[in-house]
Design a protein around this motif. Structure first.
Motif, PDB file in Angstrom:
ATOM      1  N   ALA A  33       8.672 -17.016   7.633  1.00 30.98           N
ATOM      2  CA  ALA A  33       9.952 -17.536   7.159  1.00 30.98           C
ATOM      3  C   ALA A  33      10.607 -16.613   6.129  1.00 30.98           C
ATOM      4  O   ALA A  33      11.830 -16.596   5.998  1.00 30.98           O
ATOM      5  CB  ALA A  33       9.754 -18.926   6.558  1.00 30.98           C
ATOM      6  N   ARG A  34       9.802 -15.798   5.444  1.00 35.41           N
ATOM      7  CA  ARG A  34      10.358 -14.962   4.384  1.00 35.41           C
ATOM      8  C   ARG A  34      10.208 -13.463   4.683  1.00 35.41           C
ATOM      9  O   ARG A  34      10.490 -12.619   3.816  1.00 35.41           O
ATOM     10  CB  ARG A  34       9.696 -15.314   3.054  1.00 35.41           C
ATOM     11  N   ALA A  35       9.781 -13.152   5.892  1.00 35.75           N
ATOM     12  CA  ALA A  35       9.496 -11.756   6.250  1.00 35.75           C
ATOM     13  C   ALA A  35      10.717 -10.849   6.142  1.00 35.75           C
ATOM     14  O   ALA A  35      10.582  -9.641   5.924  1.00 35.75           O
ATOM     15  CB  ALA A  35       8.921 -11.682   7.662  1.00 35.75           C
ATOM     16  N   GLY A  36      11.903 -11.412   6.291  1.00 37.26           N
ATOM     17  CA  GLY A  36      13.103 -10.590   6.267  1.00 37.26           C
ATOM     18  C   GLY A  36      13.703 -10.384   4.891  1.00 37.26           C
ATOM     19  O   GLY A  36      14.705  -9.667   4.757  1.00 37.26           O
ATOM     20  N   GLU A  37      13.114 -10.950   3.852  1.00 37.94           N
ATOM     21  CA  GLU A  37      13.733 -10.916   2.526  1.00 37.94           C
ATOM     22  C   GLU A  37      13.510  -9.637   1.722  1.00 37.94           C
ATOM     23  O   GLU A  37      14.464  -9.109   1.144  1.00 37.94           O
ATOM     24  CB  GLU A  37      13.268 -12.128   1.704  1.00 37.94           C
ATOM     25  N   PRO A  38      12.284  -9.126   1.625  1.00 41.67           N
ATOM     26  CA  PRO A  38      12.092  -7.946   0.761  1.00 41.67           C
ATOM     27  C   PRO A  38      12.811  -6.722   1.306  1.00 41.67           C
ATOM     28  O   PRO A  38      12.816  -6.465   2.511  1.00 41.67           O
ATOM     29  CB  PRO A  38      10.570  -7.748   0.762  1.00 41.67           C
ATOM     30  N   VAL A  39      13.420  -5.947   0.395  1.00 42.38           N
ATOM     31  CA  VAL A  39      14.106  -4.716   0.777  1.00 42.38           C
ATOM     32  C   VAL A  39      13.150  -3.548   0.527  1.00 42.38           C
ATOM     33  O   VAL A  39      12.804  -3.253  -0.624  1.00 42.38           O
ATOM     34  CB  VAL A  39      15.399  -4.533  -0.047  1.00 42.38           C
ATOM     35  N   LEU A  40      12.733  -2.898   1.602  1.00 41.46           N
ATOM     36  CA  LEU A  40      11.764  -1.812   1.516  1.00 41.46           C
ATOM     37  C   LEU A  40      12.443  -0.466   1.737  1.00 41.46           C
ATOM     38  O   LEU A  40      13.308  -0.338   2.607  1.00 41.46           O
ATOM     39  CB  LEU A  40      10.664  -1.970   2.577  1.00 41.46           C
ATOM     40  N   VAL A  41      12.024   0.534   0.960  1.00 46.17           N
ATOM     41  CA  VAL A  41      12.475   1.910   1.162  1.00 46.17           C
ATOM     42  C   VAL A  41      11.247   2.809   1.076  1.00 46.17           C
ATOM     43  O   VAL A  41      10.524   2.790   0.075  1.00 46.17           O
ATOM     44  CB  VAL A  41      13.518   2.346   0.126  1.00 46.17           C
ATOM     45  N   SER A  42      11.017   3.580   2.141  1.00 42.05           N
ATOM     46  CA  SER A  42       9.871   4.485   2.187  1.00 42.05           C
ATOM     47  C   SER A  42      10.336   5.928   2.041  1.00 42.05           C
ATOM     48  O   SER A  42      11.164   6.394   2.822  1.00 42.05           O
ATOM     49  CB  SER A  42       9.121   4.335   3.525  1.00 42.05           C
ATOM     50  N   GLY A  43       9.799   6.640   1.057  1.00 40.42           N
ATOM     51  CA  GLY A  43      10.062   8.064   0.930  1.00 40.42           C
ATOM     52  C   GLY A  43       9.203   8.837   1.923  1.00 40.42           C
ATOM     53  O   GLY A  43       8.102   8.401   2.253  1.00 40.42           O
ATOM     54  N   THR A  44       9.692   9.982   2.400  1.00 42.14           N
ATOM     55  CA  THR A  44       8.979  10.709   3.449  1.00 42.14           C
ATOM     56  C   THR A  44       8.559  12.118   3.023  1.00 42.14           C
ATOM     57  O   THR A  44       8.270  12.962   3.868  1.00 42.14           O
ATOM     58  CB  THR A  44       9.845  10.798   4.717  1.00 42.14           C
ATOM     59  N   ASP A  45       8.503  12.371   1.726  1.00 40.01           N
ATOM     60  CA  ASP A  45       8.019  13.649   1.221  1.00 40.01           C
ATOM     61  C   ASP A  45       6.492  13.603   1.188  1.00 40.01           C
ATOM     62  O   ASP A  45       5.917  12.788   0.452  1.00 40.01           O
ATOM     63  CB  ASP A  45       8.559  13.894  -0.188  1.00 40.01           C
ATOM     64  N   PRO A  46       5.799  14.436   1.966  1.00 41.64           N
ATOM     65  CA  PRO A  46       4.336  14.357   2.004  1.00 41.64           C
ATOM     66  C   PRO A  46       3.667  14.667   0.675  1.00 41.64           C
ATOM     67  O   PRO A  46       2.535  14.232   0.434  1.00 41.64           O
ATOM     68  CB  PRO A  46       3.949  15.382   3.071  1.00 41.64           C
ATOM     69  N   LEU A  47       4.341  15.409  -0.190  1.00 41.83           N
ATOM     70  CA  LEU A  47       3.759  15.746  -1.489  1.00 41.83           C
ATOM     71  C   LEU A  47       4.006  14.667  -2.536  1.00 41.83           C
ATOM     72  O   LEU A  47       3.329  14.640  -3.568  1.00 41.83           O
ATOM     73  CB  LEU A  47       4.319  17.084  -1.983  1.00 41.83           C
TER      74      LEU A  47
END
Length: 233
Positions: free
Chosen positions: A67-81
Motif C-alpha cells: 500500500a505504501r510502496a509508491g511513496e518513498p522518492v529514491l535516487v541512485s547515484g551511478t558513480d562506481p567510486l
C-alpha cells in the motif's frame, strides 16, 4: 581508451548472485576499470525497507508494504567510486546497512508491488529514454532474469557459505567465531527466502557465466569479468 569507451557505450553487464559473494566490490571495480556507470539494485530494496521501518510499517505485512510502496522518492547515484542512495532527499547509504534493515529486507523485497516499482526504476536507469547514456554494470539478484535479460554479459557470482560469512562478518566489524557463525546463518536464511519467493526468485539466468569466488582474490574476479566483457565485444 576512447575506442574502448565507444565500444562499451551501451553495454550492460548484469551481475547476480548470493549475499557476501563479492558482487558490490567486483561490480564497482569492473565499472571503474571500464569507465562505466554502476547500479546497486540491492541498495534500492534496502532503502525502501529502511523507509518502511522509519514509517512504522509492519514489514511482514505484505499488504501494508504494498500500500505504501509508491511513496518513498529514491535516487541512485551511478558513480562506481562514490555510489549514493537517497530517500526523500536524505542520504541513507549508512543506515541501509544496519542489522534492522538486514533482517527486514527479504520480506520487503518479496512484495510484488515493491519489485514492480523498483524494476521499472532500474530499467530507466540502465537505458534512460531519449538519449545517450553510457554502459553500466548492474548488480542484484534478478538482473539477468528479470530486469535486463538482454544484457551483453550475465554473470552469476557465488562463494561457499563459510567464505561469504567470513567476508560479511569482517565488513561488519566482527571476526570472532560467534560473529561468523551468526552471519552464516543470516546469509543462508536470506538465500532461502530469496530463492524461494514467488516473484523474481534468485536463480542463475540463461546464458550466465558462473564464477565461484571462494578461492579467488577480488582482482582475480575483476580480471575474469573484464576478460569476459572484452571477449563479447
Amino acid at each position: 581508451m576512447n575506442a574502448q569507451v565507444d565500444v562499451l557505450e551501451h553495454v550492460v553487464i548484469a551481475v547476480d548472485g548470493t549475499s557476501g559473494s563479492g558482487k558490490s566490490s567486483t561490480c564497482r571495480a569492473v565499472a571503474d576499470r571500464l569507465g562505466l556507470r554502476y547500479l546497486d539494485t540491492g541498495a534500492q530494496y534496502r532503502a525502501v525497507t529502511w523507509w518502511m521501518l522509519e514509517q512504522g510499517v509492519d514489514v511482514h505485512d505484505a499488504a501494508a508494504v504494498a500500500a505504501r510502496a509508491g511513496e518513498p522518492v529514491l535516487v541512485s547515484g551511478t558513480d562506481p567510486l562514490a555510489p549514493t542512495i537517497t530517500v526523500d532527499g536524505v542520504d541513507v547509504s549508512v543506515q541501509i546497512r544496519s542489522d534492522e534493515v538486514n533482517a527486514a529486507v527479504s520480506p520487503v523485497s518479496a512484495v510484488p508491488e515493491v519489485r514492480a516499482r523498483l524494476v521499472a526504476m532500474q530499467q530507466a536507469i540502465i537505458a534512460p529514454p531519449g538519449g545517450r547514456h553510457g554502459g553500466i554494470v548492474v548488480e542484484g539478484r534478478d538482473i539477468g532474469t528479470v530486469v535486463w535479460p538482454q544484457a551483453e554479459l550475465k554473470v552469476y557470482l557465488t562463494a561457499d557459505p563459510a567464505a561469504r560469512a567470513a567476508r560479511r562478518a569482517l565488513e561488519n566489524g566482527g571476526v570472532d567465531a560467534a560473529s561468523i557463525a551468526a552471519t552464516r546463518e543470516s546469509l543462508l536464511a536470506r538465500d532461502e527466502i530469496d530463492s524461494g519467493r514467488a516473484v523474481a526468485p534468485l536463480t542463475m539466468a540463461d546464458g550466465a557465466v558462473h564464477i565461484d569466488s571462494t578461492e579467488l582474490t577480488l582482482d582475480e574476479v575483476v580480471d575474469a569479468v573484464v576478460g569476459l566483457v572484452m571477449e563479447r565485444r
